[in-house]
Scaffold this motif. Structure first.
Motif, PDB file in Angstrom:
ATOM      1  N   ILE A 119      14.306  37.378  22.892  1.00 36.58           N
ATOM      2  CA  ILE A 119      13.095  37.441  21.840  1.00 36.58           C
ATOM      3  C   ILE A 119      12.894  35.626  20.934  1.00 36.58           C
ATOM      4  N   GLY A 120      14.320  35.320  21.313  1.00 30.54           N
ATOM      5  CA  GLY A 120      14.138  33.655  20.019  1.00 30.54           C
ATOM      6  C   GLY A 120      13.639  32.864  21.554  1.00 30.54           C
ATOM      7  N   SER A 121      14.044  32.856  23.235  1.00 30.78           N
ATOM      8  CA  SER A 121      12.875  32.112  23.700  1.00 30.78           C
ATOM      9  C   SER A 121      11.397  32.698  23.296  1.00 30.78           C
ATOM     10  N   ILE A 122      10.842  33.524  23.379  1.00 31.91           N
ATOM     11  CA  ILE A 122       9.487  33.778  23.125  1.00 31.91           C
ATOM     12  C   ILE A 122       8.834  32.684  21.531  1.00 31.91           C
ATOM     13  N   GLU A 123       9.966  33.409  20.998  1.00 29.62           N
ATOM     14  CA  GLU A 123       9.441  32.754  19.630  1.00 29.62           C
ATOM     15  C   GLU A 123       9.906  31.197  19.357  1.00 29.62           C
TER      16      GLU A 123
ATOM     17  N   GLY B 147       0.892  -1.257   0.001  1.00 23.33           N
ATOM     18  CA  GLY B 147       0.087  -0.159  -0.064  1.00 23.33           C
ATOM     19  C   GLY B 147       0.496   1.374  -0.037  1.00 23.33           C
ATOM     20  N   VAL B 148       0.214   2.148   0.091  1.00 23.28           N
ATOM     21  CA  VAL B 148       0.976   3.769  -0.093  1.00 23.28           C
ATOM     22  C   VAL B 148       0.610   4.421   1.047  1.00 23.28           C
ATOM     23  N   GLN B 149       2.053   4.904   1.868  1.00 22.14           N
ATOM     24  CA  GLN B 149       1.950   4.990   2.867  1.00 22.14           C
ATOM     25  C   GLN B 149       1.683   6.845   2.730  1.00 22.14           C
ATOM     26  N   SER B 150       0.222   7.534   3.649  1.00 20.13           N
ATOM     27  CA  SER B 150       0.308   8.598   2.996  1.00 20.13           C
ATOM     28  C   SER B 150       0.395   9.649   3.972  1.00 20.13           C
ATOM     29  N   SER B 151       0.137   8.929   5.723  1.00 18.59           N
ATOM     30  CA  SER B 151       0.529   9.990   6.223  1.00 18.59           C
ATOM     31  C   SER B 151       1.408   9.447   7.660  1.00 18.59           C
ATOM     32  N   GLU B 152       1.935  10.308   7.923  1.00 15.49           N
ATOM     33  CA  GLU B 152       3.204  10.295   8.906  1.00 15.49           C
ATOM     34  C   GLU B 152       1.906  10.037  10.386  1.00 15.49           C
ATOM     35  N   LYS B 153       3.197   9.673  11.616  1.00 13.19           N
ATOM     36  CA  LYS B 153       2.684   9.955  12.784  1.00 13.19           C
ATOM     37  C   LYS B 153       3.005  11.126  13.323  1.00 13.19           C
ATOM     38  N   PRO B 154       1.780  11.436  14.374  1.00 14.17           N
ATOM     39  CA  PRO B 154       2.191  12.815  15.204  1.00 14.17           C
ATOM     40  C   PRO B 154       3.604  12.881  15.499  1.00 14.17           C
ATOM     41  N   MET B 155       4.297  11.546  16.616  1.00 15.14           N
ATOM     42  CA  MET B 155       5.883  11.857  17.560  1.00 15.14           C
ATOM     43  C   MET B 155       6.326  12.605  16.299  1.00 15.14           C
ATOM     44  N   ARG B 156       6.229  12.176  14.979  1.00 18.97           N
ATOM     45  CA  ARG B 156       7.935  12.511  14.121  1.00 18.97           C
ATOM     46  C   ARG B 156       7.005  13.405  13.536  1.00 18.97           C
ATOM     47  N   SER B 157       6.766  14.850  13.137  1.00 20.62           N
ATOM     48  CA  SER B 157       5.627  16.055  13.350  1.00 20.62           C
ATOM     49  C   SER B 157       6.269  16.420  14.768  1.00 20.62           C
ATOM     50  N   VAL B 158       5.919  16.317  15.805  1.00 19.61           N
ATOM     51  CA  VAL B 158       6.581  16.512  17.480  1.00 19.61           C
ATOM     52  C   VAL B 158       8.464  16.616  17.234  1.00 19.61           C
ATOM     53  N   LEU B 159       8.386  15.516  16.639  1.00 18.79           N
ATOM     54  CA  LEU B 159      10.656  15.693  16.387  1.00 18.79           C
ATOM     55  C   LEU B 159      10.886  16.390  15.153  1.00 18.79           C
ATOM     56  N   LYS B 160      10.358  16.426  14.012  1.00 13.80           N
ATOM     57  CA  LYS B 160      10.180  17.870  13.517  1.00 13.80           C
ATOM     58  C   LYS B 160      10.249  19.247  14.009  1.00 13.80           C
ATOM     59  N   THR B 161       9.420  19.449  14.567  1.00 10.96           N
ATOM     60  CA  THR B 161       9.112  20.597  14.785  1.00 10.96           C
ATOM     61  C   THR B 161      10.171  21.251  15.545  1.00 10.96           C
ATOM     62  N   ILE B 162      10.728  19.934  16.545  1.00 10.98           N
ATOM     63  CA  ILE B 162      12.092  20.494  17.439  1.00 10.98           C
ATOM     64  C   ILE B 162      13.263  21.525  17.202  1.00 10.98           C
ATOM     65  N   SER B 163      13.341  20.543  16.028  1.00 12.24           N
ATOM     66  CA  SER B 163      14.616  20.385  15.194  1.00 12.24           C
ATOM     67  C   SER B 163      14.701  21.244  14.835  1.00 12.24           C
ATOM     68  N   TRP B 164      13.734  21.658  13.971  1.00 16.64           N
ATOM     69  CA  TRP B 164      13.346  22.904  13.139  1.00 16.64           C
ATOM     70  C   TRP B 164      13.327  23.581  13.856  1.00 16.64           C
ATOM     71  N   ARG B 165      12.575  24.403  14.783  1.00 18.46           N
ATOM     72  CA  ARG B 165      12.666  25.427  15.765  1.00 18.46           C
ATOM     73  C   ARG B 165      14.245  25.614  16.653  1.00 18.46           C
ATOM     74  N   VAL B 166      15.013  24.734  16.640  1.00 19.29           N
ATOM     75  CA  VAL B 166      16.299  24.727  17.463  1.00 19.29           C
ATOM     76  C   VAL B 166      17.065  25.816  16.047  1.00 19.29           C
ATOM     77  N   ILE B 167      17.283  25.142  15.448  1.00 15.32           N
ATOM     78  CA  ILE B 167      17.930  25.499  14.118  1.00 15.32           C
ATOM     79  C   ILE B 167      16.831  27.617  13.199  1.00 15.32           C
ATOM     80  N   GLY B 168      15.653  27.576  13.987  1.00 16.05           N
ATOM     81  CA  GLY B 168      15.348  28.815  13.187  1.00 16.05           C
ATOM     82  C   GLY B 168      15.353  29.567  14.391  1.00 16.05           C
TER      83      GLY B 168
END
Length: 88
Positions: free
Chosen positions: A62-66, A20-41
């Motif tokens: 400013i960085g901590s609020i953001e 079958g085709v995998q069409s979505s990712e699990k919420p935990m993957r979104s959480v980890l992607k969120t954290i890694s991207w926010r550290v960079i940002g």
């Protein structure tokens, strides 16, 4: 050829042996992607704020609020886009 690889890599075999085709990712993957991207940002925001203001304490403030606000916004943005079928 590249498209073949994309479509092949998106297919996975389930327990019954069907492919079958995998069409979505699990919420935990979104959480980890969120954290890694926010550290960079956030590091980017702190550096830019420091260069503009000349005050490291203000830049860190400013960085901590953001960090918090954009992490929450990104998580929900990812979850909404995960429900959209377009482009999958």
């Amino acid at each position: 050829m590249i498209l073949d690889q994309i479509f092949i890599s998106n297919k996975k075999q389930n327990n019954s042996g069907e492919v079958g085709v995998q069409s979505s990712e699990k919420p935990m993957r979104s959480v980890l992607k969120t954290i890694s991207w926010r550290v960079i940002g956030t590091l980017d925001t702190i550096v830019i704020s420091w260069l503009i203001t000349g005050h490291i304490a203000l830049a860190l403030s400013i960085g901590s609020i953001e960090l918090i606000t954009k992490m929450v916004l990104y998580f929900f943005h990812e979850r909404i886009w995960n429900k959209i079928k377009w482009g999958k």
